[in-house]
Design a protein around this motif. Structure first.
Motif, PDB file in Angstrom:
ATOM      1  N   ARG A 204       0.838  -1.193   0.000  1.00 54.30           N
ATOM      2  CA  ARG A 204       0.000   0.000   0.000  1.00 54.30           C
ATOM      3  C   ARG A 204       0.875   1.246   0.000  1.00 54.30           C
ATOM      4  NH1 ARG A 204      -4.747  -1.471   4.455  1.00 54.30           N
ATOM      5  NH2 ARG A 204      -5.500  -3.377   3.407  1.00 54.30           N
ATOM      6  N   ASN A 205       0.615   2.132  -0.948  1.00 54.25           N
ATOM      7  CA  ASN A 205       1.399   3.362  -1.055  1.00 54.25           C
ATOM      8  C   ASN A 205       0.478   4.546  -0.787  1.00 54.25           C
ATOM      9  OD1 ASN A 205       2.897   5.601  -1.792  1.00 54.25           O
ATOM     10  ND2 ASN A 205       3.827   4.613  -3.567  1.00 54.25           N
ATOM     11  N   PRO A 206       0.622   5.233   0.360  1.00 55.45           N
ATOM     12  CA  PRO A 206      -0.276   6.341   0.674  1.00 55.45           C
ATOM     13  C   PRO A 206      -0.121   7.522  -0.260  1.00 55.45           C
ATOM     14  CG  PRO A 206       1.532   6.253   2.238  1.00 55.45           C
ATOM     15  CD  PRO A 206       1.625   5.008   1.409  1.00 55.45           C
ATOM     16  N   ALA A 207       1.038   7.664  -0.889  1.00 50.84           N
ATOM     17  CA  ALA A 207       1.251   8.779  -1.811  1.00 50.84           C
ATOM     18  C   ALA A 207       0.592   8.525  -3.164  1.00 50.84           C
ATOM     19  CB  ALA A 207       2.743   9.032  -2.001  1.00 50.84           C
ATOM     20  N   LYS A 208       0.350   7.247  -3.481  1.00 48.89           N
ATOM     21  CA  LYS A 208      -0.296   6.887  -4.750  1.00 48.89           C
ATOM     22  C   LYS A 208      -1.401   5.867  -4.472  1.00 48.89           C
ATOM     23  CE  LYS A 208       3.990   7.581  -7.385  1.00 48.89           C
ATOM     24  NZ  LYS A 208       5.019   6.921  -8.260  1.00 48.89           N
ATOM     25  N   PRO A 209      -2.434   6.301  -3.770  1.00 51.26           N
ATOM     26  CA  PRO A 209      -3.476   5.350  -3.362  1.00 51.26           C
ATOM     27  C   PRO A 209      -4.382   4.936  -4.520  1.00 51.26           C
ATOM     28  CG  PRO A 209      -4.099   7.579  -2.734  1.00 51.26           C
ATOM     29  CD  PRO A 209      -2.709   7.673  -3.302  1.00 51.26           C
ATOM     30  N   GLY A 210      -4.734   3.667  -4.537  1.00 52.09           N
ATOM     31  CA  GLY A 210      -5.729   3.191  -5.497  1.00 52.09           C
ATOM     32  C   GLY A 210      -7.125   3.442  -4.973  1.00 52.09           C
ATOM     33  N   ARG A 211      -8.124   2.998  -5.705  1.00 55.62           N
ATOM     34  CA  ARG A 211      -9.511   3.231  -5.307  1.00 55.62           C
ATOM     35  C   ARG A 211      -9.830   2.582  -3.963  1.00 55.62           C
ATOM     36  NH1 ARG A 211     -13.146   2.321 -10.835  1.00 55.62           N
ATOM     37  NH2 ARG A 211     -12.274   4.103 -12.018  1.00 55.62           N
ATOM     38  N   GLY A 212      -9.350   1.354  -3.789  1.00 55.08           N
ATOM     39  CA  GLY A 212      -9.632   0.658  -2.540  1.00 55.08           C
ATOM     40  C   GLY A 212      -9.045   1.374  -1.339  1.00 55.08           C
ATOM     41  N   LEU A 213      -7.825   1.845  -1.468  1.00 56.25           N
ATOM     42  CA  LEU A 213      -7.175   2.541  -0.361  1.00 56.25           C
ATOM     43  C   LEU A 213      -7.874   3.873  -0.085  1.00 56.25           C
ATOM     44  CD1 LEU A 213      -4.788   1.835   1.470  1.00 56.25           C
ATOM     45  CD2 LEU A 213      -3.364   3.352   0.090  1.00 56.25           C
ATOM     46  N   LYS A 214      -8.324   4.542  -1.131  1.00 63.22           N
ATOM     47  CA  LYS A 214      -9.049   5.802  -0.945  1.00 63.22           C
ATOM     48  C   LYS A 214     -10.373   5.579  -0.228  1.00 63.22           C
ATOM     49  CE  LYS A 214      -7.188   8.253  -4.990  1.00 63.22           C
ATOM     50  NZ  LYS A 214      -7.514   8.817  -6.332  1.00 63.22           N
ATOM     51  N   ARG A 215     -11.079   4.503  -0.584  1.00 65.36           N
ATOM     52  CA  ARG A 215     -12.342   4.204   0.094  1.00 65.36           C
ATOM     53  C   ARG A 215     -12.103   3.884   1.564  1.00 65.36           C
ATOM     54  NH1 ARG A 215     -13.631   1.356  -4.758  1.00 65.36           N
ATOM     55  NH2 ARG A 215     -12.953  -0.601  -3.775  1.00 65.36           N
ATOM     56  N   LEU A 216     -11.056   3.129   1.837  1.00 62.83           N
ATOM     57  CA  LEU A 216     -10.744   2.780   3.221  1.00 62.83           C
ATOM     58  C   LEU A 216     -10.361   4.023   4.015  1.00 62.83           C
ATOM     59  CD1 LEU A 216     -10.463   0.524   5.266  1.00 62.83           C
ATOM     60  CD2 LEU A 216      -8.131   0.126   4.439  1.00 62.83           C
ATOM     61  N   ALA A 217      -9.580   4.902   3.398  1.00 63.62           N
ATOM     62  CA  ALA A 217      -9.195   6.144   4.071  1.00 63.62           C
ATOM     63  C   ALA A 217     -10.412   7.010   4.364  1.00 63.62           C
ATOM     64  CB  ALA A 217      -8.185   6.911   3.219  1.00 63.62           C
ATOM     65  N   ALA A 218     -11.368   7.048   3.429  1.00 63.64           N
ATOM     66  CA  ALA A 218     -12.590   7.826   3.648  1.00 63.64           C
ATOM     67  C   ALA A 218     -13.399   7.254   4.809  1.00 63.64           C
ATOM     68  CB  ALA A 218     -13.426   7.846   2.373  1.00 63.64           C
ATOM     69  N   LEU A 219     -13.442   5.926   4.926  1.00 63.94           N
ATOM     70  CA  LEU A 219     -14.136   5.286   6.042  1.00 63.94           C
ATOM     71  C   LEU A 219     -13.492   5.655   7.370  1.00 63.94           C
ATOM     72  CD1 LEU A 219     -16.117   3.234   7.296  1.00 63.94           C
ATOM     73  CD2 LEU A 219     -14.434   1.446   6.759  1.00 63.94           C
ATOM     74  N   ILE A 220     -12.164   5.596   7.427  1.00 62.77           N
ATOM     75  CA  ILE A 220     -11.452   5.950   8.654  1.00 62.77           C
ATOM     76  C   ILE A 220     -11.642   7.425   8.973  1.00 62.77           C
ATOM     77  CG2 ILE A 220      -9.184   6.092   9.749  1.00 62.77           C
ATOM     78  CD1 ILE A 220     -10.393   3.258   9.445  1.00 62.77           C
ATOM     79  N   ASP A 221     -11.666   8.252   7.955  1.00 63.21           N
ATOM     80  CA  ASP A 221     -11.874   9.686   8.178  1.00 63.21           C
ATOM     81  C   ASP A 221     -13.223   9.944   8.832  1.00 63.21           C
ATOM     82  OD1 ASP A 221     -10.947  12.482   7.741  1.00 63.21           O
ATOM     83  OD2 ASP A 221     -12.740  12.580   6.502  1.00 63.21           O
ATOM     84  N   ARG A 222     -14.246   9.201   8.416  1.00 63.52           N
ATOM     85  CA  ARG A 222     -15.567   9.356   9.043  1.00 63.52           C
ATOM     86  C   ARG A 222     -15.519   8.898  10.501  1.00 63.52           C
ATOM     87  NH1 ARG A 222     -17.223   7.550   3.872  1.00 63.52           N
ATOM     88  NH2 ARG A 222     -17.508   5.390   4.600  1.00 63.52           N
ATOM     89  N   ARG A 223     -14.798   7.848  10.767  1.00 66.97           N
ATOM     90  CA  ARG A 223     -14.662   7.380  12.146  1.00 66.97           C
ATOM     91  C   ARG A 223     -13.921   8.408  13.000  1.00 66.97           C
ATOM     92  NH1 ARG A 223     -12.806   1.020  11.438  1.00 66.97           N
ATOM     93  NH2 ARG A 223     -14.752   0.239  10.493  1.00 66.97           N
ATOM     94  N   VAL A 224     -12.890   9.017  12.429  1.00 69.28           N
ATOM     95  CA  VAL A 224     -12.120  10.017  13.161  1.00 69.28           C
ATOM     96  C   VAL A 224     -13.002  11.196  13.562  1.00 69.28           C
ATOM     97  CG1 VAL A 224     -10.264  11.729  12.950  1.00 69.28           C
ATOM     98  CG2 VAL A 224      -9.880   9.382  12.177  1.00 69.28           C
ATOM     99  N   SER A 225     -13.923  11.557  12.691  1.00 70.67           N
ATOM    100  CA  SER A 225     -14.799  12.694  12.993  1.00 70.67           C
ATOM    101  C   SER A 225     -15.687  12.420  14.197  1.00 70.67           C
ATOM    102  CB  SER A 225     -15.661  13.024  11.769  1.00 70.67           C
ATOM    103  OG  SER A 225     -16.565  11.960  11.479  1.00 70.67           O
ATOM    104  N   ARG A 226     -15.827  11.134  14.575  1.00 68.16           N
ATOM    105  CA  ARG A 226     -16.649  10.771  15.730  1.00 68.16           C
ATOM    106  C   ARG A 226     -15.811  10.074  16.806  1.00 68.16           C
ATOM    107  NH1 ARG A 226     -19.525   8.791  11.215  1.00 68.16           N
ATOM    108  NH2 ARG A 226     -18.959   6.646  11.793  1.00 68.16           N
ATOM    109  N   SER A 227     -14.517  10.349  16.832  1.00 66.13           N
ATOM    110  CA  SER A 227     -13.606   9.565  17.673  1.00 66.13           C
ATOM    111  C   SER A 227     -13.324  10.155  19.046  1.00 66.13           C
ATOM    112  CB  SER A 227     -12.267   9.387  16.938  1.00 66.13           C
ATOM    113  OG  SER A 227     -11.607  10.650  16.810  1.00 66.13           O
ATOM    114  N   ALA A 228     -13.943  11.257  19.403  1.00 67.44           N
ATOM    115  CA  ALA A 228     -13.586  11.953  20.648  1.00 67.44           C
ATOM    116  C   ALA A 228     -13.622  11.029  21.866  1.00 67.44           C
ATOM    117  CB  ALA A 228     -14.516  13.143  20.870  1.00 67.44           C
ATOM    118  N   ALA A 229     -14.626  10.177  21.953  1.00 69.09           N
ATOM    119  CA  ALA A 229     -14.762   9.290  23.112  1.00 69.09           C
ATOM    120  C   ALA A 229     -13.726   8.161  23.100  1.00 69.09           C
ATOM    121  CB  ALA A 229     -16.168   8.696  23.147  1.00 69.09           C
ATOM    122  N   TYR A 230     -13.075   7.937  21.975  1.00 68.17           N
ATOM    123  CA  TYR A 230     -12.163   6.802  21.843  1.00 68.17           C
ATOM    124  C   TYR A 230     -10.684   7.183  21.967  1.00 68.17           C
ATOM    125  CZ  TYR A 230     -16.252   4.357  20.095  1.00 68.17           C
ATOM    126  OH  TYR A 230     -17.499   3.781  19.976  1.00 68.17           O
TER     127      TYR A 230
END
Length: 235
Positions: A204-230
């Protein structure tokens, strides 16, 4: 004639005693080193880094305090790797039970390694082979490390010894190598891409992400936006 026989019988016993002493000494190494690694001015290296040194393989690593790492990166790593990091005691028993149940049912097992377990493995253990034996050592040692070392320090060490690519160890080297910035100046998008790279940094190359890596990053980004309690133990 009897004495040689007694010496012959004592041979295996002597070997056993020596073996036990060696095992005890090996067990004491991580126990002692864990205490030595608690102060923030100590910068531990991983077993993979030691292997690179032993084989004259170059690597990049520049230690950075957790306070000089973008919070977005810290939060993204938690939500990607171990959402219960602030709550478990080194081992996520719920995830571990799920893995055991899947194995007993003959189903494919998922990873259940916590950040603490990964830190333990990177500091003191090996990657392959004998993963089952390693896990037996890793579990109690992770509980011990969690008991004596603050969560924030565990995360600081993890971020500085995790591998983010061939020969790229630690978040500072990763941020500079992949994005040309310091760990402190990572954007939220860069942080999430780096976080989702961790499970497989060789493919996995974060500087050249494929579609799958971008989708996964977007999922984690949504989790981060609600991560205060964690992530309260890290802020």
């Amino acid at each position: 004639m009897a004495r040689p026989k007694r010496r012959a019988r004592s041979g295996p016993r002597r070997w056993l005693r020596r073996s036990v002493k060696v095992l005890v000494a090996l067990a004491l190494i991580p126990i002692v080193l864990t205490f030595l690694y608690i102060p923030s001015f100590v910068h531990p290296v991983s077993t993979l880094m030691l292997k690179d040194l032993a084989t004259f393989t170059s690597y990049k690593r520049q230690w950075v305090p957790i306070g000089d790492v973008a919070p977005a990166l810290v939060h993204a790593v938690v939500m990607s790797e171990d959402g219960q990091f602030c709550f478990h005691h080194g081992v996520d028993l719920g995830e571990l039970r799920g893995v055991i149940d899947d194995a007993l049912a003959g189903e494919a097992t998922r990873g259940a390694s916590t950040i603490t377990m990964q830190t333990t493995r990177n500091l003191f253990l090996w990657q392959r082979p004998f993963a089952g034996l390693r896990k037996l050592i890793e579990l109690p040692l992770s509980v011990y490390i969690d008991a004596v070392m603050p969560k924030r320090r565990i995360m600081e060490i993890y971020l500085n010894i995790a591998e983010w690519g061939p020969g790229i160890y630690g978040i500072e080297a990763a941020a500079e190598y992949h994005f040309g910035v310091s760990a402190k100046n990572l954007t939220r998008r860069q942080a999430t891409l780096l976080a989702v790279t961790l499970p497989n940094p060789y493919e996995r190359n974060p500087a050249k992400p494929g579609r799958g890596l971008k989708r996964l990053a977007a999922l984690i980004d949504r989790r981060v936006s609600r991560s205060a309690a964690y992530v309260g133990c890290l802020d």
